[in-house]
Enzyme design. Structure first.
Site, PDB file in Angstrom:
ATOM      1  N   ARG A 109      98.681 -37.030 -39.464  1.00  0.00           N
ATOM      2  CA  ARG A 109      98.031 -37.080 -40.788  1.00  0.00           C
ATOM      3  C   ARG A 109      97.438 -35.738 -41.223  1.00  0.00           C
ATOM      4  NH1 ARG A 109      96.388 -42.330 -39.221  1.00  0.00           N
ATOM      5  NH2 ARG A 109      97.787 -43.817 -40.208  1.00  0.00           N
ATOM      6  N   LYS A 131     101.918 -24.581 -51.347  1.00  0.00           N
ATOM      7  CA  LYS A 131     103.075 -25.430 -51.648  1.00  0.00           C
ATOM      8  C   LYS A 131     103.947 -25.450 -50.410  1.00  0.00           C
ATOM      9  CE  LYS A 131     104.037 -24.977 -56.579  1.00  0.00           C
ATOM     10  NZ  LYS A 131     105.050 -24.462 -57.514  1.00  0.00           N
ATOM     11  N   GLU A 173     109.868 -10.948 -57.490  1.00  0.00           N
ATOM     12  CA  GLU A 173     108.705 -11.828 -57.699  1.00  0.00           C
ATOM     13  C   GLU A 173     107.472 -11.003 -58.071  1.00  0.00           C
ATOM     14  OE1 GLU A 173     109.082 -15.065 -57.770  1.00  0.00           O
ATOM     15  OE2 GLU A 173     110.677 -15.646 -56.377  1.00  0.00           O
ATOM     16  N   LYS A 211      98.060 -14.016 -57.551  1.00  0.00           N
ATOM     17  CA  LYS A 211      98.369 -15.380 -57.094  1.00  0.00           C
ATOM     18  C   LYS A 211      97.080 -16.121 -56.725  1.00  0.00           C
ATOM     19  CE  LYS A 211     101.386 -18.578 -55.365  1.00  0.00           C
ATOM     20  NZ  LYS A 211     102.612 -18.910 -54.691  1.00  0.00           N
ATOM     21  N   GLU A 221      99.439 -26.973 -60.008  1.00  0.00           N
ATOM     22  CA  GLU A 221     100.380 -26.640 -61.080  1.00  0.00           C
ATOM     23  C   GLU A 221     100.316 -27.623 -62.240  1.00  0.00           C
ATOM     24  OE1 GLU A 221     104.103 -24.837 -59.780  1.00  0.00           O
ATOM     25  OE2 GLU A 221     105.047 -25.629 -61.577  1.00  0.00           O
ATOM     26  N   ARG A 225      99.406 -22.294 -63.297  1.00  0.00           N
ATOM     27  CA  ARG A 225     100.274 -21.959 -62.151  1.00  0.00           C
ATOM     28  C   ARG A 225     101.751 -21.977 -62.540  1.00  0.00           C
ATOM     29  NH1 ARG A 225      99.545 -23.820 -55.772  1.00  0.00           N
ATOM     30  NH2 ARG A 225     101.352 -22.673 -55.017  1.00  0.00           N
ATOM     31  N   ASN A 229     106.512 -19.451 -62.806  1.00  0.00           N
ATOM     32  CA  ASN A 229     107.923 -19.846 -62.898  1.00  0.00           C
ATOM     33  C   ASN A 229     108.696 -19.049 -63.952  1.00  0.00           C
ATOM     34  OD1 ASN A 229     107.594 -21.851 -60.939  1.00  0.00           O
ATOM     35  ND2 ASN A 229     106.782 -23.268 -62.470  1.00  0.00           N
ATOM     36  N   HIS A 232     112.399 -18.687 -63.719  1.00  0.00           N
ATOM     37  CA  HIS A 232     112.908 -19.691 -62.789  1.00  0.00           C
ATOM     38  C   HIS A 232     113.746 -20.790 -63.448  1.00  0.00           C
ATOM     39  CE1 HIS A 232     110.272 -17.598 -60.095  1.00  0.00           C
ATOM     40  NE2 HIS A 232     110.574 -18.391 -59.091  1.00  0.00           N
ATOM     41  N   HIS A 236     117.188 -21.452 -61.655  1.00  0.00           N
ATOM     42  CA  HIS A 236     117.598 -22.674 -60.954  1.00  0.00           C
ATOM     43  C   HIS A 236     118.996 -23.116 -61.360  1.00  0.00           C
ATOM     44  CE1 HIS A 236     113.110 -23.576 -60.130  1.00  0.00           C
ATOM     45  NE2 HIS A 236     113.658 -22.888 -59.165  1.00  0.00           N
ATOM     46  N   HIS A 249     117.241 -15.965 -53.795  1.00  0.00           N
ATOM     47  CA  HIS A 249     116.385 -16.552 -54.832  1.00  0.00           C
ATOM     48  C   HIS A 249     115.788 -15.468 -55.751  1.00  0.00           C
ATOM     49  CE1 HIS A 249     113.612 -19.225 -56.804  1.00  0.00           C
ATOM     50  NE2 HIS A 249     112.586 -18.487 -56.402  1.00  0.00           N
TER      51      HIS A 249
HETATM   52  P1  NAD Z   1     113.820 -16.642 -45.788  1.00  0.00           P
HETATM   53  O1  NAD Z   1     112.644 -17.286 -45.225  1.00  0.00           O
HETATM   54  O2  NAD Z   1     115.125 -17.349 -45.696  1.00  0.00           O
HETATM   55  O3  NAD Z   1     113.968 -15.194 -45.163  1.00  0.00           O
HETATM   56  C1  NAD Z   1     115.061 -14.400 -45.550  1.00  0.00           C
HETATM   57  C2  NAD Z   1     115.823 -13.845 -44.342  1.00  0.00           C
HETATM   58  O4  NAD Z   1     115.074 -12.767 -43.793  1.00  0.00           O
HETATM   59  C3  NAD Z   1     116.013 -14.831 -43.212  1.00  0.00           C
HETATM   60  O5  NAD Z   1     117.269 -14.643 -42.640  1.00  0.00           O
HETATM   61  C4  NAD Z   1     114.916 -14.448 -42.231  1.00  0.00           C
HETATM   62  O6  NAD Z   1     115.188 -14.818 -40.910  1.00  0.00           O
HETATM   63  C5  NAD Z   1     114.893 -12.962 -42.400  1.00  0.00           C
HETATM   64  N1  NAD Z   1     113.645 -12.294 -42.054  1.00  0.00           N
HETATM   65  C6  NAD Z   1     112.390 -12.736 -42.243  1.00  0.00           C
HETATM   66  N2  NAD Z   1     111.510 -11.791 -41.920  1.00  0.00           N
HETATM   67  C7  NAD Z   1     112.224 -10.728 -41.515  1.00  0.00           C
HETATM   68  C8  NAD Z   1     111.877  -9.432 -41.081  1.00  0.00           C
HETATM   69  N3  NAD Z   1     110.612  -9.030 -41.055  1.00  0.00           N
HETATM   70  N4  NAD Z   1     112.856  -8.589 -40.737  1.00  0.00           N
HETATM   71  C9  NAD Z   1     114.164  -8.972 -40.809  1.00  0.00           C
HETATM   72  N5  NAD Z   1     114.555 -10.166 -41.247  1.00  0.00           N
HETATM   73  C10 NAD Z   1     113.597 -11.033 -41.600  1.00  0.00           C
HETATM   74  O7  NAD Z   1     113.627 -16.326 -47.347  1.00  0.00           O
HETATM   75  P2  NAD Z   1     112.346 -15.906 -48.207  1.00  0.00           P
HETATM   76  O8  NAD Z   1     112.897 -15.146 -49.353  1.00  0.00           O
HETATM   77  O9  NAD Z   1     111.273 -15.316 -47.398  1.00  0.00           O
HETATM   78  O10 NAD Z   1     111.814 -17.306 -48.727  1.00  0.00           O
HETATM   79  C11 NAD Z   1     112.583 -18.145 -49.554  1.00  0.00           C
HETATM   80  C12 NAD Z   1     112.046 -19.540 -49.426  1.00  0.00           C
HETATM   81  O11 NAD Z   1     110.694 -19.541 -49.881  1.00  0.00           O
HETATM   82  C13 NAD Z   1     112.784 -20.557 -50.265  1.00  0.00           C
HETATM   83  O12 NAD Z   1     113.031 -21.700 -49.476  1.00  0.00           O
HETATM   84  C14 NAD Z   1     111.829 -20.870 -51.392  1.00  0.00           C
HETATM   85  O13 NAD Z   1     111.962 -22.195 -51.848  1.00  0.00           O
HETATM   86  C15 NAD Z   1     110.504 -20.652 -50.745  1.00  0.00           C
HETATM   87  N6  NAD Z   1     109.416 -20.309 -51.663  1.00  0.00           N
HETATM   88  C16 NAD Z   1     108.277 -21.001 -51.550  1.00  0.00           C
HETATM   89  C17 NAD Z   1     107.203 -20.720 -52.388  1.00  0.00           C
HETATM   90  C18 NAD Z   1     105.913 -21.470 -52.222  1.00  0.00           C
HETATM   91  O14 NAD Z   1     105.022 -21.319 -53.063  1.00  0.00           O
HETATM   92  N7  NAD Z   1     105.766 -22.238 -51.187  1.00  0.00           N
HETATM   93  C19 NAD Z   1     107.306 -19.696 -53.346  1.00  0.00           C
HETATM   94  C20 NAD Z   1     108.500 -18.991 -53.421  1.00  0.00           C
HETATM   95  C21 NAD Z   1     109.556 -19.305 -52.576  1.00  0.00           C
END
Ligand code: NAD
Length: 341
Positions: A109, A131, A173, A211, A221, A225, A229, A232, A236, A249
């Site tokens: 929980r 999130k 971003e 942020k 949101e 917040r 987007n 976005h 999407h 992304h």
């Molecule tokens: P990711 O987590 O897939 O990382 C990208 C790649 O980089 C992966 O292959 C990872 O293993 C590699 N990597 C990570 N750190 C590294 C480092 N220091 N050196 C070398 N390689 C490294 O992608 P991301 O862009 O970090 O995140 C995208 C995800 O985040 C999506 O799933 C998206 O939905 C989510 N997201 C969430 C929020 C939120 O508010 N929670 C906001 C934006 C995006």
């Protein structure tokens, strides 16, 4: 630098380049993937003092951001007998952060978790704000929870191993935040390079502050917040049309911002010259800024698949000049088709 996220009893700090020691009088499980663990796990382990520490390694990739992996993490947590005082640590990008946070929100929980983001995107955006979630066959991030971490540690040192494309995806971003919230920061981005270490730290601080302010005002949101987007709604659809395999992304967000700018221009919110300035900064980091729309009608219809389109209205976040925003949910189909064509 320490930045406060003010959410009453759920408040926490984001530490930027201040990870010296994480001391916890509890069991700790670090969740990571093979890519990140090979590069940075030892560094993190050297900074953790806990009663016991385990590592849970899950496969690398957005395609594993699903229930199956959540179940794997949960089973490891039970096998290691984590209790309600135990702490999870997410070491990785947004995928690891979103999944670790989601497990933390449901394990017994809800237990505590810490974010140690290792991508630029995760440092400036995903790790802050609580999130969490996963994807399913109906779409991205459709299952999840708001669950705030107890702390976030952003270390620019970790970013040195990040592939160039992943770095630029994070920059997209950052540009998004500057355009909608901070004109001075945008002008600074025009003039300065994020490939200079001290600039990078400064810009991460700026984005986390933006942020932090947004999340502190609107955790769930329900209002401001949503401005995060910007780009976005178009992104999407593009991600969907290209099966999530052509663009990262952040790259989709870059194209999405350019399309949103065209719409903002059509509505007299943004001048052509301002749109060009935004595009120039995106191109400075080799981000894509164009996309061939095969069918405007089909693209338009896809807007309604977005979980953020409510009551058949599509909400667009548009720049109002540089440094301000407008939220529009009453744009006619004719105007949208005109832009898409
Ligand atoms: P990711 O987590 O897939 O990382 C990208 C790649 O980089 C992966 O292959 C990872 O293993 C590699 N990597 C990570 N750190 C590294 C480092 N220091 N050196 C070398 N390689 C490294 O992608 P991301 O862009 O970090 O995140 C995208 C995800 O985040 C999506 O799933 C998206 O939905 C989510 N997201 C969430 C929020 C939120 O508010 N929670 C906001 C934006 C995006």
């Amino acid at each position: 630098m320490q930045i406060d996220i003010n959410l009453q009893e759920k408040s926490y700090k984001v530490f930027i380049n201040e990870l010296k020691k994480i001391s916890l009088d509890t069991k700790v499980a670090i969740v990571t993937n093979p890519t990140v663990s090979a590069l940075h796990l030892d560094t993190l382990l050297g900074k953790i003092a806990a009663s016991e520490c385990f590592v849970i390694t899950i496969p690398d990739g957005e395609q594993y951001k699903n229930f199956e992996t959540i179940n794997t993490i949960l089973e490891e947590c039970f096998t290691h007998r984590l209790d309600r005082k135990s702490v999870l640590i997410a070491l990785g990008g947004g995928v690891i952060g979103d999944m670790t946070g989601f497990v933390a929100s449901i394990y017994q929980r809800g237990i505590s978790f810490i974010q140690v983001p290792t991508t630029l995107l995760a440092q400036v955006d995903a790790s802050v704000g609580g999130k969490t979630g996963i994807n399913n066959k109906f779409g991205k991030n459709l299952v999840g929870a708001f669950w705030q971490p107890r702390a976030v540690y952003c270390e620019t040192e970790f970013l040195k191993t990040l592939p160039k494309r992943e770095f630029s995806a994070g920059v997209a971003e950052m540009i998004k935040m500057a355009v909608t919230f901070d004109k001075d920061f945008f002008e600074w981005l025009e003039l300065n390079s994020l490939h200079v270490e001290k600039n990078l730290q400064y810009a991460i601080e700026k984005c986390v502050k933006i942020k932090a302010d947004v999340v502190s005002r609107d955790e769930r949101e329900e209002g401001i917040r949503a401005v995060l987007n910007y780009g976005h709604t178009f992104c999407h659809v593009i991600e969907n049309e290209t099966n999530y395999s052509t663009y990262l992304h952040g790259e989709g967000v870059a194209i999405g911002m350019v399309l949103a700018n065209s719409l903002a221009n059509r509505l007299d919110l943004l001048s052509v010259e301002e749109g060009k300035r935004i595009q120039n900064v995106l191109e400075k980091y080799d981000l894509p800024t164009s996309y061939t729309i095969a069918s405007a009608e089909k693209f338009y219809d896809s807007f309604f698949l977005d979980k953020k389109s409510a009551n058949k209205k599509i909400k667009f976040i548009l720049p109002k000049g540089i440094g301000d925003f407008a939220i529009k949910d009453d744009i006619s189909k004719d105007v949208l088709l005109e832009i898409l064509q």
